[in-house]
Scaffold this motif. Structure first.
Motif, PDB file in Angstrom:
ATOM      1  N   LYS A  50       0.799  -1.228   0.000  1.00 32.68           N
ATOM      2  CA  LYS A  50       0.000   0.000   0.000  1.00 32.68           C
ATOM      3  C   LYS A  50       0.829   1.275   0.000  1.00 32.68           C
ATOM      4  O   LYS A  50       0.387   2.298  -0.533  1.00 32.68           O
ATOM      5  N   SER A  51       2.020   1.226   0.608  1.00 34.06           N
ATOM      6  CA  SER A  51       2.821   2.451   0.653  1.00 34.06           C
ATOM      7  C   SER A  51       3.304   2.808  -0.745  1.00 34.06           C
ATOM      8  O   SER A  51       3.502   1.939  -1.600  1.00 34.06           O
ATOM      9  N   ASP A  52       3.504   4.090  -0.983  1.00 31.64           N
ATOM     10  CA  ASP A  52       3.928   4.545  -2.310  1.00 31.64           C
ATOM     11  C   ASP A  52       5.282   3.948  -2.694  1.00 31.64           C
ATOM     12  O   ASP A  52       5.491   3.553  -3.848  1.00 31.64           O
ATOM     13  N   GLU A  53       6.209   3.896  -1.723  1.00 32.66           N
ATOM     14  CA  GLU A  53       7.542   3.353  -2.015  1.00 32.66           C
ATOM     15  C   GLU A  53       7.459   1.885  -2.411  1.00 32.66           C
ATOM     16  O   GLU A  53       8.125   1.428  -3.348  1.00 32.66           O
ATOM     17  N   ALA A  54       6.614   1.132  -1.712  1.00 33.88           N
ATOM     18  CA  ALA A  54       6.471  -0.291  -2.006  1.00 33.88           C
ATOM     19  C   ALA A  54       5.830  -0.495  -3.375  1.00 33.88           C
ATOM     20  O   ALA A  54       6.243  -1.372  -4.144  1.00 33.88           O
ATOM     21  N   LYS A  55       4.845   0.315  -3.688  1.00 34.60           N
ATOM     22  CA  LYS A  55       4.146   0.181  -4.968  1.00 34.60           C
ATOM     23  C   LYS A  55       5.098   0.369  -6.146  1.00 34.60           C
ATOM     24  O   LYS A  55       5.035  -0.353  -7.142  1.00 34.60           O
ATOM     25  N   VAL A  56       5.978   1.348  -6.032  1.00 31.15           N
ATOM     26  CA  VAL A  56       6.934   1.610  -7.117  1.00 31.15           C
ATOM     27  C   VAL A  56       7.815   0.383  -7.352  1.00 31.15           C
ATOM     28  O   VAL A  56       8.028  -0.042  -8.497  1.00 31.15           O
ATOM     29  N   LEU A  57       8.293  -0.203  -6.262  1.00 28.62           N
ATOM     30  CA  LEU A  57       9.156  -1.377  -6.374  1.00 28.62           C
ATOM     31  C   LEU A  57       8.389  -2.586  -6.905  1.00 28.62           C
ATOM     32  O   LEU A  57       8.860  -3.304  -7.803  1.00 28.62           O
ATOM     33  N   LEU A  58       7.189  -2.808  -6.385  1.00 28.22           N
ATOM     34  CA  LEU A  58       6.408  -3.983  -6.766  1.00 28.22           C
ATOM     35  C   LEU A  58       5.979  -3.935  -8.237  1.00 28.22           C
ATOM     36  O   LEU A  58       6.004  -4.963  -8.928  1.00 28.22           O
ATOM     37  N   VAL A  59       5.595  -2.774  -8.705  1.00 33.15           N
ATOM     38  CA  VAL A  59       5.197  -2.645 -10.110  1.00 33.15           C
ATOM     39  C   VAL A  59       6.390  -2.939 -11.016  1.00 33.15           C
ATOM     40  O   VAL A  59       6.258  -3.612 -12.043  1.00 33.15           O
ATOM     41  N   LYS A  60       7.556  -2.448 -10.620  1.00 29.12           N
ATOM     42  CA  LYS A  60       8.759  -2.686 -11.409  1.00 29.12           C
ATOM     43  C   LYS A  60       9.073  -4.186 -11.457  1.00 29.12           C
ATOM     44  O   LYS A  60       9.423  -4.739 -12.510  1.00 29.12           O
ATOM     45  N   LEU A  61       8.932  -4.849 -10.330  1.00 28.68           N
ATOM     46  CA  LEU A  61       9.175  -6.285 -10.265  1.00 28.68           C
ATOM     47  C   LEU A  61       8.172  -7.052 -11.121  1.00 28.68           C
ATOM     48  O   LEU A  61       8.541  -7.974 -11.860  1.00 28.68           O
ATOM     49  N   MET A  62       6.910  -6.685 -11.013  1.00 26.64           N
ATOM     50  CA  MET A  62       5.865  -7.361 -11.789  1.00 26.64           C
ATOM     51  C   MET A  62       6.112  -7.231 -13.289  1.00 26.64           C
ATOM     52  O   MET A  62       5.991  -8.212 -14.036  1.00 26.64           O
ATOM     53  N   ASP A  63       6.454  -6.019 -13.717  1.00 25.70           N
ATOM     54  CA  ASP A  63       6.706  -5.793 -15.147  1.00 25.70           C
ATOM     55  C   ASP A  63       7.878  -6.645 -15.630  1.00 25.70           C
ATOM     56  O   ASP A  63       7.818  -7.252 -16.706  1.00 25.70           O
ATOM     57  N   TRP A  64       8.941  -6.695 -14.827  1.00 28.33           N
ATOM     58  CA  TRP A  64      10.119  -7.463 -15.227  1.00 28.33           C
ATOM     59  C   TRP A  64       9.792  -8.955 -15.299  1.00 28.33           C
ATOM     60  O   TRP A  64      10.193  -9.634 -16.254  1.00 28.33           O
ATOM     61  N   LEU A  65       9.077  -9.464 -14.312  1.00 30.08           N
ATOM     62  CA  LEU A  65       8.740 -10.889 -14.286  1.00 30.08           C
ATOM     63  C   LEU A  65       7.889 -11.283 -15.492  1.00 30.08           C
ATOM     64  O   LEU A  65       8.080 -12.339 -16.102  1.00 30.08           O
ATOM     65  N   GLU A  66       6.960 -10.423 -15.838  1.00 33.02           N
ATOM     66  CA  GLU A  66       6.107 -10.704 -16.988  1.00 33.02           C
ATOM     67  C   GLU A  66       6.912 -10.731 -18.285  1.00 33.02           C
ATOM     68  O   GLU A  66       6.764 -11.644 -19.110  1.00 33.02           O
ATOM     69  N   MET A  67       7.790  -9.752 -18.453  1.00 34.32           N
ATOM     70  CA  MET A  67       8.603  -9.699 -19.673  1.00 34.32           C
ATOM     71  C   MET A  67       9.618 -10.840 -19.720  1.00 34.32           C
ATOM     72  O   MET A  67       9.863 -11.427 -20.777  1.00 34.32           O
ATOM     73  N   GLU A  68      10.186 -11.174 -18.571  1.00 34.55           N
ATOM     74  CA  GLU A  68      11.185 -12.242 -18.521  1.00 34.55           C
ATOM     75  C   GLU A  68      10.546 -13.598 -18.821  1.00 34.55           C
ATOM     76  O   GLU A  68      11.140 -14.432 -19.504  1.00 34.55           O
ATOM     77  N   LYS A  69       9.347 -13.813 -18.335  1.00 31.94           N
ATOM     78  CA  LYS A  69       8.677 -15.088 -18.600  1.00 31.94           C
ATOM     79  C   LYS A  69       8.386 -15.242 -20.089  1.00 31.94           C
ATOM     80  O   LYS A  69       8.503 -16.336 -20.650  1.00 31.94           O
ATOM     81  N   LYS A  70       8.035 -14.151 -20.740  1.00 35.65           N
ATOM     82  CA  LYS A  70       7.806 -14.201 -22.188  1.00 35.65           C
ATOM     83  C   LYS A  70       9.126 -14.450 -22.926  1.00 35.65           C
ATOM     84  O   LYS A  70       9.180 -15.228 -23.876  1.00 35.65           O
ATOM     85  N   ALA A  71      10.173 -13.765 -22.483  1.00 35.19           N
ATOM     86  CA  ALA A  71      11.471 -13.911 -23.136  1.00 35.19           C
ATOM     87  C   ALA A  71      12.045 -15.314 -22.959  1.00 35.19           C
ATOM     88  O   ALA A  71      12.778 -15.811 -23.805  1.00 35.19           O
ATOM     89  N   GLN A  72      11.676 -15.948 -21.836  1.00 32.47           N
ATOM     90  CA  GLN A  72      12.191 -17.286 -21.526  1.00 32.47           C
ATOM     91  C   GLN A  72      11.125 -18.362 -21.757  1.00 32.47           C
ATOM     92  O   GLN A  72      11.129 -19.413 -21.109  1.00 32.47           O
ATOM     93  N   SER A  73      10.221 -18.108 -22.690  1.00 31.03           N
ATOM     94  CA  SER A  73       9.086 -19.019 -22.904  1.00 31.03           C
ATOM     95  C   SER A  73       9.510 -20.423 -23.332  1.00 31.03           C
ATOM     96  O   SER A  73       8.749 -21.380 -23.178  1.00 31.03           O
ATOM     97  N   ASN A  74      10.725 -20.557 -23.838  1.00 32.96           N
ATOM     98  CA  ASN A  74      11.217 -21.875 -24.249  1.00 32.96           C
ATOM     99  C   ASN A  74      12.061 -22.553 -23.180  1.00 32.96           C
ATOM    100  O   ASN A  74      12.589 -23.649 -23.399  1.00 32.96           O
ATOM    101  N   ASN A  75      12.174 -21.901 -22.042  1.00 32.08           N
ATOM    102  CA  ASN A  75      12.984 -22.442 -20.948  1.00 32.08           C
ATOM    103  C   ASN A  75      12.069 -23.167 -19.964  1.00 32.08           C
ATOM    104  O   ASN A  75      11.302 -22.545 -19.242  1.00 32.08           O
ATOM    105  N   GLU A  76      12.163 -24.494 -19.935  1.00 35.70           N
ATOM    106  CA  GLU A  76      11.275 -25.288 -19.088  1.00 35.70           C
ATOM    107  C   GLU A  76      11.438 -24.961 -17.604  1.00 35.70           C
ATOM    108  O   GLU A  76      10.493 -25.059 -16.828  1.00 35.70           O
ATOM    109  N   ALA A  77      12.641 -24.560 -17.205  1.00 41.32           N
ATOM    110  CA  ALA A  77      12.889 -24.241 -15.804  1.00 41.32           C
ATOM    111  C   ALA A  77      12.232 -22.924 -15.394  1.00 41.32           C
ATOM    112  O   ALA A  77      12.219 -22.577 -14.207  1.00 41.32           O
TER     113      ALA A  77
END
Length: 301
Positions: A50-77
């Motif tokens: 809920k805090s503004d500082e946490a939201k900034v970090l969490l959104v950044k993490l979420m965006d990276w995880l989503e993009m990384e999963k797409k980039a690594q779509s052929n990686n079974e691990a």
């Protein structure tokens, strides 16, 4: 993709160690980096979203995880939980065994401290895949304690005692013993070794060759935790094997196996594949022998 995160707010101090492990493995092992960040995100969401500082970090993490999963779509691990669990667990155990071997040989330095603690951090990450075995929980606790113990000894000019330390011999059950130095508070010790301001001599990220360990002793404890059953309908099934569903029995070469036994055999095969990723042919052969024996005799060894 290299991730640059905003400062971690004080409310999320608990996830700093997982984020740091992720950064250290970003190029060394992207799979480890991905799951460390996912664990950090899930942990953070339970603490402060809920805090503004946490939201900034969490959104950044979420965006990276989503993009990384797409980039690594052929990686079974990345895309398959069983393969991911095998990868992270095998990696953490390799790191743990290397540190344990150094420790038992009386080698005490910042690399051993770093290796023990990182192994403990990665064993925390394994909880993403479900409840872990008592062995993993004990190894995790031991690794973190050992890191803090050696660190504090070196800091105070004392010589650490190799291996598990307990008042009675029976307290020390292999490398996974959870015994503590009498009078040592494990929480305080862990805080000491993980606090940035208290560990100015912490090893640089490239000080430990995480992916290239010298041949070490066998795994300190048998890996017995359950994993999810994997079934691929596109994979041909041998004529003498009945496809499993929960609660059913399978017959393999005349031996009746229950679902948990077949799942364990699958796990051994996954671990063999993961071992080969580290060029560890010995471990791969060992895991394949275990799988074959289990399928042929119903006995686990």
């Amino acid at each position: 993709m290299v991730l640059i995160l905003p400062p971690c707010p004080a409310s999320l101090k608990q996830i700093q160690h997982y984020l740091k492990a992720a950064t250290e493995h970003e190029t060394r092992d992207p799979v480890v980096s991905y799951w460390c960040r996912l664990f950090a995100l899930q942990t953070a969401l339970k603490i402060d979203k809920k805090s503004d500082e946490a939201k900034v970090l969490l959104v950044k993490l979420m965006d990276w995880l989503e993009m990384e999963k797409k980039a690594q779509s052929n990686n079974e691990a990345i895309t398959n939980d069983i393969a991911a669990q095998a990868h992270v667990e095998n990696y953490s155990l390799k790191l743990f065994m290397w540190a344990d071997e150094q420790d038992r040989n009386g080698v005490f330095n910042k690399n051993v401290v770093k290796a023990f603690y990182t192994a403990g951090v990665l064993m925390d990450v394994l909880s993403l895949f479900g409840e872990q075995s008592e062995d993993i929980v004990a190894n995790c606790k031991y690794a973190k304690w050992k890191a803090a113990y050696i660190h504090n000894c070196l800091k105070n000019g004392e010589t650490p005692i190799p291996g598990p330390v307990g008042e009675n011999p029976e307290d020390n059950v292999g490398a996974s013993g959870s015994s503590f130095v009498p009078g040592t508070n494990s929480n305080e010790a862990n805080e000491s070794i993980t606090s940035e301001e208290k560990t100015p001599n912490e090893p640089a990220s490239n000080d430990i060759e995480f992916a290239k360990f010298p041949a070490g002793p066998p795994a300190p404890t048998e890996i017995t935790q359950p994993v999810m059953e994997i079934y691929n309908p596109d994979t041909p099934t041998p004529s003498n094997v009945t496809t499993l569903s929960e609660g059913l029995m399978a017959t393999v070469t005349g031996v009746k196996l229950d679902p948990s036994q077949v799942t364990k055999a699958q796990k051994y095969c996954k671990f063999a594949a993961s071992a080969l990723n580290y060029d560890d042919v010995g471990d791969a052969v060992n895991y394949l022998h275990k799988a074959l024996r289990l399928l042929e005799t119903g006995q686990d060894s």
